[in-house]
Design a protein around this motif. Sequence first.
Motif, PDB file in Angstrom:
ATOM      1  N   ARG A   1       0.851  -1.200   0.000  1.00  8.60           N
ATOM      2  CA  ARG A   1       0.000   0.000   0.000  1.00  8.60           C
ATOM      3  C   ARG A   1       0.881   1.243   0.000  1.00  8.60           C
ATOM      4  N   PRO A   2       1.343   1.657  -1.176  1.00 10.51           N
ATOM      5  CA  PRO A   2       2.257   2.811  -1.216  1.00 10.51           C
ATOM      6  C   PRO A   2       1.588   4.139  -0.859  1.00 10.51           C
ATOM      7  N   GLU A   3       0.297   4.261  -1.085  1.00 12.51           N
ATOM      8  CA  GLU A   3      -0.402   5.517  -0.776  1.00 12.51           C
ATOM      9  C   GLU A   3      -1.319   5.314   0.418  1.00 12.51           C
ATOM     10  N   THR A   4      -0.930   5.882   1.533  1.00 12.72           N
ATOM     11  CA  THR A   4      -1.716   5.774   2.753  1.00 12.72           C
ATOM     12  C   THR A   4      -2.763   6.879   2.799  1.00 12.72           C
ATOM     13  N   LEU A   5      -3.615   6.805   3.797  1.00 13.69           N
ATOM     14  CA  LEU A   5      -4.656   7.827   3.973  1.00 13.69           C
ATOM     15  C   LEU A   5      -4.061   9.237   4.058  1.00 13.69           C
ATOM     16  N   PRO A   6      -3.044   9.475   4.891  1.00 15.31           N
ATOM     17  CA  PRO A   6      -2.496  10.840   4.954  1.00 15.31           C
ATOM     18  C   PRO A   6      -1.954  11.347   3.615  1.00 15.31           C
ATOM     19  N   VAL A   7      -1.305  10.474   2.866  1.00 14.81           N
ATOM     20  CA  VAL A   7      -0.758  10.881   1.565  1.00 14.81           C
ATOM     21  C   VAL A   7      -1.884  11.275   0.612  1.00 14.81           C
ATOM     22  N   ARG A   8      -2.922  10.489   0.569  1.00 17.50           N
ATOM     23  CA  ARG A   8      -4.051  10.788  -0.325  1.00 17.50           C
ATOM     24  C   ARG A   8      -4.786  12.052   0.098  1.00 17.50           C
ATOM     25  N   VAL A   9      -4.945  12.236   1.400  1.00 13.71           N
ATOM     26  CA  VAL A   9      -5.620  13.448   1.888  1.00 13.71           C
ATOM     27  C   VAL A   9      -4.768  14.672   1.598  1.00 13.71           C
ATOM     28  N   GLN A  10      -3.467  14.584   1.857  1.00 18.17           N
ATOM     29  CA  GLN A  10      -2.577  15.724   1.585  1.00 18.17           C
ATOM     30  C   GLN A  10      -2.612  16.118   0.124  1.00 18.17           C
ATOM     31  N   ARG A  11      -2.602  15.142  -0.751  1.00 17.68           N
ATOM     32  CA  ARG A  11      -2.532  15.423  -2.184  1.00 17.68           C
ATOM     33  C   ARG A  11      -3.769  16.149  -2.701  1.00 17.68           C
ATOM     34  N   ASP A  12      -4.947  15.799  -2.185  1.00 19.06           N
ATOM     35  CA  ASP A  12      -6.174  16.317  -2.776  1.00 19.06           C
ATOM     36  C   ASP A  12      -6.954  17.299  -1.909  1.00 19.06           C
ATOM     37  N   ALA A  13      -6.482  17.592  -0.708  1.00 18.63           N
ATOM     38  CA  ALA A  13      -7.242  18.460   0.196  1.00 18.63           C
ATOM     39  C   ALA A  13      -7.163  19.922  -0.223  1.00 18.63           C
ATOM     40  N   SER A  14      -8.252  20.629   0.007  1.00 17.84           N
ATOM     41  CA  SER A  14      -8.272  22.064  -0.266  1.00 17.84           C
ATOM     42  C   SER A  14      -7.916  22.867   0.985  1.00 17.84           C
ATOM     43  N   ALA A  15      -7.797  22.194   2.125  1.00 15.78           N
ATOM     44  CA  ALA A  15      -7.408  22.827   3.385  1.00 15.78           C
ATOM     45  C   ALA A  15      -6.038  22.287   3.787  1.00 15.78           C
ATOM     46  N   PRO A  16      -5.326  23.000   4.647  1.00 15.65           N
ATOM     47  CA  PRO A  16      -4.043  22.482   5.132  1.00 15.65           C
ATOM     48  C   PRO A  16      -4.238  21.169   5.878  1.00 15.65           C
ATOM     49  N   VAL A  17      -3.234  20.292   5.796  1.00 16.86           N
ATOM     50  CA  VAL A  17      -3.286  18.990   6.447  1.00 16.86           C
ATOM     51  C   VAL A  17      -2.112  18.875   7.411  1.00 16.86           C
ATOM     52  N   LEU A  18      -2.419  18.530   8.656  1.00 24.84           N
ATOM     53  CA  LEU A  18      -1.407  18.287   9.663  1.00 24.84           C
ATOM     54  C   LEU A  18      -1.331  16.787   9.878  1.00 24.84           C
ATOM     55  N   VAL A  19      -0.172  16.206   9.536  1.00 23.94           N
ATOM     56  CA  VAL A  19       0.034  14.766   9.683  1.00 23.94           C
ATOM     57  C   VAL A  19       0.826  14.556  10.969  1.00 23.94           C
ATOM     58  N   VAL A  20       0.267  13.738  11.865  1.00 22.83           N
ATOM     59  CA  VAL A  20       0.844  13.549  13.185  1.00 22.83           C
ATOM     60  C   VAL A  20       1.271  12.107  13.359  1.00 22.83           C
ATOM     61  N   GLY A  21       2.481  11.918  13.880  1.00 23.41           N
ATOM     62  CA  GLY A  21       2.956  10.584  14.223  1.00 23.41           C
ATOM     63  C   GLY A  21       2.723  10.334  15.698  1.00 23.41           C
ATOM     64  N   ALA A  22       2.852   9.084  16.090  1.00 21.62           N
ATOM     65  CA  ALA A  22       2.613   8.732  17.495  1.00 21.62           C
ATOM     66  C   ALA A  22       3.630   9.361  18.415  1.00 21.62           C
ATOM     67  N   ASP A  23       4.820   9.615  17.942  1.00 24.96           N
ATOM     68  CA  ASP A  23       5.864  10.172  18.792  1.00 24.96           C
ATOM     69  C   ASP A  23       6.047  11.674  18.629  1.00 24.96           C
ATOM     70  N   ASP A  24       5.115  12.353  17.951  1.00 21.68           N
ATOM     71  CA  ASP A  24       5.234  13.813  17.729  1.00 21.68           C
ATOM     72  C   ASP A  24       4.745  14.597  18.912  1.00 21.68           C
TER      73      ASP A  24
END
Length: 191
Positions: A168-191
């Motif tokens: 699965r090369p394209e995860t949910l965050p990648v797909r959302v980032q690519r097509d979203a019209s609003a800014p996307v904040l991607v958070v990891g468990a250790d952030d």
Amino acid sequence: MSADTADIETDDASAATRTDTADSAASTETGVPNAVDDGTPRAPRSAGSARGASVFDRVLVVTGDDEVGRAAVDAGLDVAAAHGATVDALYVVDTTEHWDVVVERRERTGEALVEDAAARGEAVGVDVEKRFRYGTPHEEVLDFADAHDADLIVVGSARRTGFARLVRPETLPVRVQRDASAPVLVVGADD
């Protein structure tokens, strides 16, 4: 300092003066300080919302039943508390590749997750709306964000290695980032 260097510094200073003069002229033409009218369209400056000059009024948090899903809720609540925003806690039941029994289990899990997000929001003084969608996760997140005018989308992402990256090369965050019209904040468990 050589004569060539002195000439460059003088040229830079006169260029800066010309730029400042052009900025002042543009400021009087457009009514916006230091705006240069070079023909490119500019985004309108907003006067802020009813709550003040907040950047985010509506934060969409994509919940998940893992460590990164909980980290996304934490980050979304932190941003919302800082900006006086409302949070939409969204859980998407993926109906594209599962049996009915799995879908029912995910519904129960999703209900618990959005209830938990609402309780955590109440504890920090943030209004949280509980939301559900059924379908393909990235499509539902994007549709919901557009329909509800989300100012920020917060989604968790786990670090993937090895075989999972190939399958699965394209995860949910990648797909959302690519097509979203609003800014996307991607958070990891250790952030």
